[in-house]
Design a protein around this motif. Structure first.
Motif, PDB file in Angstrom:
ATOM      1  N   ASP A 206       0.816  -1.219   0.000  1.00 14.21           N
ATOM      2  CA  ASP A 206       0.000   0.000   0.000  1.00 14.21           C
ATOM      3  C   ASP A 206       0.852   1.274   0.000  1.00 14.21           C
ATOM      4  O   ASP A 206       0.332   2.368  -0.201  1.00 14.21           O
ATOM      5  N   GLY A 207       2.179   1.148   0.225  1.00 16.07           N
ATOM      6  CA  GLY A 207       3.065   2.310   0.203  1.00 16.07           C
ATOM      7  C   GLY A 207       2.914   3.238   1.400  1.00 16.07           C
ATOM      8  O   GLY A 207       3.566   4.273   1.467  1.00 16.07           O
ATOM      9  N   VAL A 208       2.066   2.884   2.356  1.00 20.03           N
ATOM     10  CA  VAL A 208       1.825   3.706   3.542  1.00 20.03           C
ATOM     11  C   VAL A 208       2.401   3.037   4.783  1.00 20.03           C
ATOM     12  O   VAL A 208       3.002   3.695   5.624  1.00 20.03           O
ATOM     13  N   HIS A 209       2.205   1.748   4.886  1.00 13.27           N
ATOM     14  CA  HIS A 209       2.596   1.009   6.090  1.00 13.27           C
ATOM     15  C   HIS A 209       3.905   0.262   5.898  1.00 13.27           C
ATOM     16  O   HIS A 209       4.253  -0.128   4.786  1.00 13.27           O
TER      17      HIS A 209
ATOM     18  N   GLY B 290       2.139 -18.763  20.154  1.00 13.30           N
ATOM     19  CA  GLY B 290       1.848 -19.711  19.089  1.00 13.30           C
ATOM     20  C   GLY B 290       1.101 -19.126  17.915  1.00 13.30           C
ATOM     21  O   GLY B 290       0.659 -19.862  17.034  1.00 13.30           O
ATOM     22  N   VAL B 291       0.941 -17.809  17.903  1.00  8.77           N
ATOM     23  CA  VAL B 291       0.251 -17.131  16.805  1.00  8.77           C
ATOM     24  C   VAL B 291       1.216 -16.130  16.191  1.00  8.77           C
ATOM     25  O   VAL B 291       1.791 -15.311  16.912  1.00  8.77           O
ATOM     26  N   PRO B 292       1.435 -16.176  14.876  1.00 10.19           N
ATOM     27  CA  PRO B 292       2.313 -15.173  14.262  1.00 10.19           C
ATOM     28  C   PRO B 292       1.766 -13.762  14.509  1.00 10.19           C
ATOM     29  O   PRO B 292       0.561 -13.531  14.412  1.00 10.19           O
ATOM     30  N   LEU B 293       2.677 -12.850  14.839  1.00 10.74           N
ATOM     31  CA  LEU B 293       2.302 -11.455  15.054  1.00 10.74           C
ATOM     32  C   LEU B 293       2.593 -10.652  13.795  1.00 10.74           C
ATOM     33  O   LEU B 293       3.594 -10.895  13.113  1.00 10.74           O
ATOM     34  N   LEU B 294       1.736  -9.702  13.510  1.00  8.65           N
ATOM     35  CA  LEU B 294       1.952  -8.758  12.414  1.00  8.65           C
ATOM     36  C   LEU B 294       1.992  -7.372  13.023  1.00  8.65           C
ATOM     37  O   LEU B 294       1.058  -6.968  13.726  1.00  8.65           O
ATOM     38  N   LEU B 295       3.093  -6.652  12.774  1.00  7.79           N
ATOM     39  CA  LEU B 295       3.203  -5.264  13.185  1.00  7.79           C
ATOM     40  C   LEU B 295       3.008  -4.410  11.943  1.00  7.79           C
ATOM     41  O   LEU B 295       3.651  -4.652  10.900  1.00  7.79           O
ATOM     42  N   ARG B 296       2.135  -3.427  12.046  1.00  4.41           N
ATOM     43  CA  ARG B 296       1.763  -2.577  10.913  1.00  4.41           C
ATOM     44  C   ARG B 296       1.936  -1.129  11.369  1.00  4.41           C
ATOM     45  O   ARG B 296       1.175  -0.657  12.218  1.00  4.41           O
ATOM     46  N   ALA B 297       2.949  -0.430  10.831  1.00  2.22           N
ATOM     47  CA  ALA B 297       3.284   0.903  11.325  1.00  2.22           C
ATOM     48  C   ALA B 297       3.277   1.941  10.213  1.00  2.22           C
ATOM     49  O   ALA B 297       3.462   1.617   9.033  1.00  2.22           O
ATOM     50  N   ARG B 298       3.092   3.189  10.632  1.00  2.53           N
ATOM     51  CA  ARG B 298       3.118   4.318   9.692  1.00  2.53           C
ATOM     52  C   ARG B 298       3.502   5.573  10.461  1.00  2.53           C
ATOM     53  O   ARG B 298       3.288   5.662  11.678  1.00  2.53           O
ATOM     54  N   VAL B 299       4.060   6.540   9.737  1.00  2.00           N
ATOM     55  CA  VAL B 299       4.324   7.848  10.335  1.00  2.00           C
ATOM     56  C   VAL B 299       3.037   8.649  10.267  1.00  2.00           C
ATOM     57  O   VAL B 299       2.385   8.705   9.219  1.00  2.00           O
TER      58      VAL B 299
ATOM     59  N   ALA C 202      12.570   4.538   7.306  1.00  2.00           N
ATOM     60  CA  ALA C 202      12.077   4.271   5.953  1.00  2.00           C
ATOM     61  C   ALA C 202      11.371   5.496   5.387  1.00  2.00           C
ATOM     62  O   ALA C 202      11.559   5.855   4.218  1.00  2.00           O
ATOM     63  N   TYR C 203      10.572   6.154   6.219  1.00  2.00           N
ATOM     64  CA  TYR C 203       9.879   7.368   5.776  1.00  2.00           C
ATOM     65  C   TYR C 203      10.875   8.481   5.469  1.00  2.00           C
ATOM     66  O   TYR C 203      10.685   9.249   4.516  1.00  2.00           O
TER      67      TYR C 203
ATOM     68  N   ARG D 284       6.300  11.134  14.582  1.00  2.00           N
ATOM     69  CA  ARG D 284       5.404  10.275  15.362  1.00  2.00           C
ATOM     70  C   ARG D 284       5.079   9.021  14.550  1.00  2.00           C
ATOM     71  O   ARG D 284       4.694   9.109  13.379  1.00  2.00           O
ATOM     72  N   VAL D 285       5.222   7.855  15.188  1.00  2.00           N
ATOM     73  CA  VAL D 285       4.929   6.591  14.536  1.00  2.00           C
ATOM     74  C   VAL D 285       3.847   5.864  15.327  1.00  2.00           C
ATOM     75  O   VAL D 285       3.942   5.738  16.547  1.00  2.00           O
ATOM     76  N   VAL D 286       2.832   5.385  14.618  1.00  2.00           N
ATOM     77  CA  VAL D 286       1.785   4.560  15.206  1.00  2.00           C
ATOM     78  C   VAL D 286       1.986   3.145  14.685  1.00  2.00           C
ATOM     79  O   VAL D 286       2.113   2.932  13.477  1.00  2.00           O
ATOM     80  N   CYS D 287       2.059   2.191  15.603  1.00  2.00           N
ATOM     81  CA  CYS D 287       2.332   0.797  15.254  1.00  2.00           C
ATOM     82  C   CYS D 287       1.266  -0.102  15.873  1.00  2.00           C
ATOM     83  O   CYS D 287       1.096  -0.120  17.096  1.00  2.00           O
ATOM     84  N   GLU D 288       0.549  -0.832  15.035  1.00  2.00           N
ATOM     85  CA  GLU D 288      -0.472  -1.769  15.501  1.00  2.00           C
ATOM     86  C   GLU D 288       0.110  -3.173  15.528  1.00  2.00           C
ATOM     87  O   GLU D 288       0.836  -3.561  14.615  1.00  2.00           O
ATOM     88  N   VAL D 289      -0.225  -3.924  16.574  1.00  2.00           N
ATOM     89  CA  VAL D 289       0.235  -5.302  16.715  1.00  2.00           C
ATOM     90  C   VAL D 289      -0.988  -6.217  16.622  1.00  2.00           C
ATOM     91  O   VAL D 289      -1.938  -6.065  17.411  1.00  2.00           O
ATOM     92  N   TYR D 290      -0.943  -7.124  15.671  1.00  2.00           N
ATOM     93  CA  TYR D 290      -2.038  -8.076  15.471  1.00  2.00           C
ATOM     94  C   TYR D 290      -1.558  -9.492  15.753  1.00  2.00           C
ATOM     95  O   TYR D 290      -0.468  -9.884  15.325  1.00  2.00           O
TER      96      TYR D 290
END
Length: 170
Positions: free
Chosen positions: A36-39, A110-119, A76-77, A128-134
């Protein structure tokens, strides 16, 4: 877009326990741009040594993952804002200025985690960076942090310098 992770491109000899790919026993956090070029994304499956409560991921590990991945998101940003690929010179480095993690739900082992971050907001000396953990489809934690662009040579020199009142005059 490169197939390599940002850490491999910009810091292949990195020794940070969390994100240094040259650290012999580290986590080897690996960050890459999302399509998506954002995260910026990171996938990680915690080893059993990072169990907190039985069956749950230790919260300190989640904080470390958020810290390292968010830092790489900021860098990266910065590279992108300058129209450059990660790893091109001069090198871009950032350090953690503020780290905040909200734990929303227990994160299961036992569950793979996905971190999804953006400035969020401007890419500047402080970003400022917001990072979601799933964990699977479940949002379990959110990091909201500030990363500061630095010259690491000057930073290291100032960290190792004695305060003025402790320096020898002799």
């Amino acid at each position: 877009m490169s197939e390599k992770y940002l850490q491999e491109l910009a810091d292949p000899d990195g020794v940070c326990y969390g994100c240094g790919h040259a650290h012999p026993t580290g986590l080897h956090v690996s960050s890459r741009w999302d399509a998506d070029g954002v995260h910026v994304l990171c996938e990680h499956e915690p080893a059993a040594t990072f169990t907190g409560w039985p069956g749950l991921v230790y919260g300190g590990l989640i904080a470390m993952l958020v810290d390292c991945h968010s830092n790489w998101t900021a860098m990266a940003y910065h590279y992108r804002a300058e129209g450059r690929e990660a790893g091109t010179l001069p090198r871009i480095d950032c350090v953690t200025g503020e780290l905040s993690v909200r734990y929303l739900k227990p994160t299961p082992m036992g569950v793979p985690l996905l971190l999804r971050a953006r400035v969020e907001g401007p890419v500047a000396r402080k970003s400022r960076v917001v990072c979601e953990v799933y964990a699977g489809e479940t949002l379990t934690a959110v990091g909201d942090s500030v990363f500061v662009r630095v010259d690491t040579t000057r930073l290291a020199a100032s960290a190792h310098a004695a305060p003025a009142d402790e320096r020898s005059t002799g």
